[in-house]
Design an enzyme around this catalytic site. Sequence first.
Site, short mmCIF file in Angstrom:
data_model
loop_
_atom_site.label_atom_id
_atom_site.label_comp_id
_atom_site.label_asym_id
_atom_site.label_seq_id
_atom_site.Cartn_x
_atom_site.Cartn_y
_atom_site.Cartn_z
N HIS A 168 0.84 -1.06 0.04
CA HIS A 168 -0.11 0.15 -0.07
C HIS A 168 0.87 1.13 0.04
CE1 HIS A 168 -2.83 2.94 1.71
NE2 HIS A 168 -3.70 2.21 1.46
N ASP A 245 3.50 -4.10 7.91
CA ASP A 245 2.37 -3.19 7.88
C ASP A 245 0.99 -4.60 7.97
OD1 ASP A 245 -0.04 -2.12 6.83
OD2 ASP A 245 0.73 -1.58 4.90
N GLN A 248 -4.04 -5.01 6.88
CA GLN A 248 -4.95 -5.94 6.49
C GLN A 248 -5.03 -7.40 7.36
OE1 GLN A 248 -7.44 -5.44 4.45
NE2 GLN A 248 -6.77 -3.56 3.77
N LYS A 271 -10.11 -0.58 10.87
CA LYS A 271 -10.35 -1.91 10.16
C LYS A 271 -10.60 -3.00 10.83
CE LYS A 271 -7.05 -0.16 6.41
NZ LYS A 271 -7.95 0.13 5.24
N CYS A 410 -4.76 2.43 -3.56
CA CYS A 410 -3.56 2.82 -3.23
C CYS A 410 -2.35 1.82 -3.30
CB CYS A 410 -3.65 3.32 -1.75
SG CYS A 410 -5.02 4.43 -1.31
#
Length: 453
Positions: A168, A245, A248, A271, A410
């Site tokens: 991303h 990261d 997700q 999220k 993104c």
Amino acid sequence: MVERIQLLAGRLAGAATAASPLSLPGAVPVPEPQQPLLPRKVPGADFDVLRIRSQFPVLNRRLPSGGFPVYLDSGASAQKPRVVIDAQRDVEEQYFANAHRGTYQFGLRIDEAFEGARADVARFIHAPSADSIVFTPGTTIGLNMIAAGWAVPRLRPGDEILTTVMEHHANFVPWQQAAARTGAVLKFLPLTSDGRLDPSQFDTAFTARTRVVAVTAMSNMLGSINPIRELTRRAHAVGACMVVDGAQSVPHLPTDVTADNIDFLVFSGHKVYGPTGVGVLYGRPERLEEMQPVHFGGHMIAQVGLEKSTWSAPPARFEAGTMPIVQVIGLGAAIRWMEATGLDDIHAWEMHLTGMLYERLSQIDGIRIFGPKPEFRGGIISFRIDGVHPEDLATILDHHDVFTRHGHHCTMPLHTSLNVSASTRVSFGAYNTADDVEAFMRALQKAVERLRG
Ligand code: PLP
């Protein structure tokens, strides 16, 4: 992390069918798939999705059409369960005050709730202590803080930052900036033709100059799950810092920062069924000690003099000014909701839906599904259909009350490498049902017929 994922993914063995491969420039052949492990239990057998869905007010409101929303955009932002909404309203109505300021009744209660949320997060991701949890405004700011506060002061010309083309922009642009400011070089772990990191390239990708490895645990476009524990092992073997990261992965897969041994992990509250405006930066204690603050002001200081100031210990060092107090407490409620619902079960259920959708989509003529087979991905599927522009498709789906994402998500470098400017993305949350998949497929079929004339 990847081991657990394979364990869960084993439940789906056999659900996958072939999809069009990616056409990544320089892509190498797909290595032999890892053998999925035996399932621990039947996918979602004891998962009462209707009970879960009933806890989300926005999914139970009628739209102008008279129907209910078919929400398939949880990868962008998840909806909020009643307990999260109530926890936030409760703060505002019952005991709101600034945090870490007052010792009056509201002040003490707010501090307890605020620090309780920190303990909830630490427990949820298996952090060694609550002090290794820094609250941030979200994943993007957290990654910027690590790049500017930890990496830039350490990077020297010729040092290497190892990342991937599937990142991303939040885990890409800050590293591009760090490289530009220090003379470091950005390098990319190659992908296989089905959109996974290619393990056969790891030996050459990690070098004595690698200082930072910045990789997403799960791609927000391909859905690919990355082998974080293995990458961390290799990063540490060359003396590099592992930045993950988790935007997700944390909402969908069990996270264990201690077992994975990672240095930094970031994710966003919105999220994980929590509020916007709050996120988490986990740092291994020694890394947080090394990291410089990038925001200065109240609360983060130890002593302030006319000439210079000193900083308090982490996490306060990185929490300058008034924090998003209500949202932090809402995030704590979201974490407790996920724990009570059971992340293993949420994941198994989402993978069940992903397998269903993947199979149905694979039957569409002229479709290109991006990313690997279901057993190597999380609950995200992006695709293109010949003769169907994602923007037109999104508009027609919306007319059927089906909410999906379209665009570059993104991930411009990834879309460029796939030779597409945009794709359609379906992403699942704990509240999605098999009926959602059916409603999506019906709307998709109508849209395709219409757009192909
Ligand atoms: N990283 C990944 C993998 C994401 O999917 C996203 C958001 O979609 C982000 C980072 C950025 O998150 P935020 O906008 O909450 O900062």
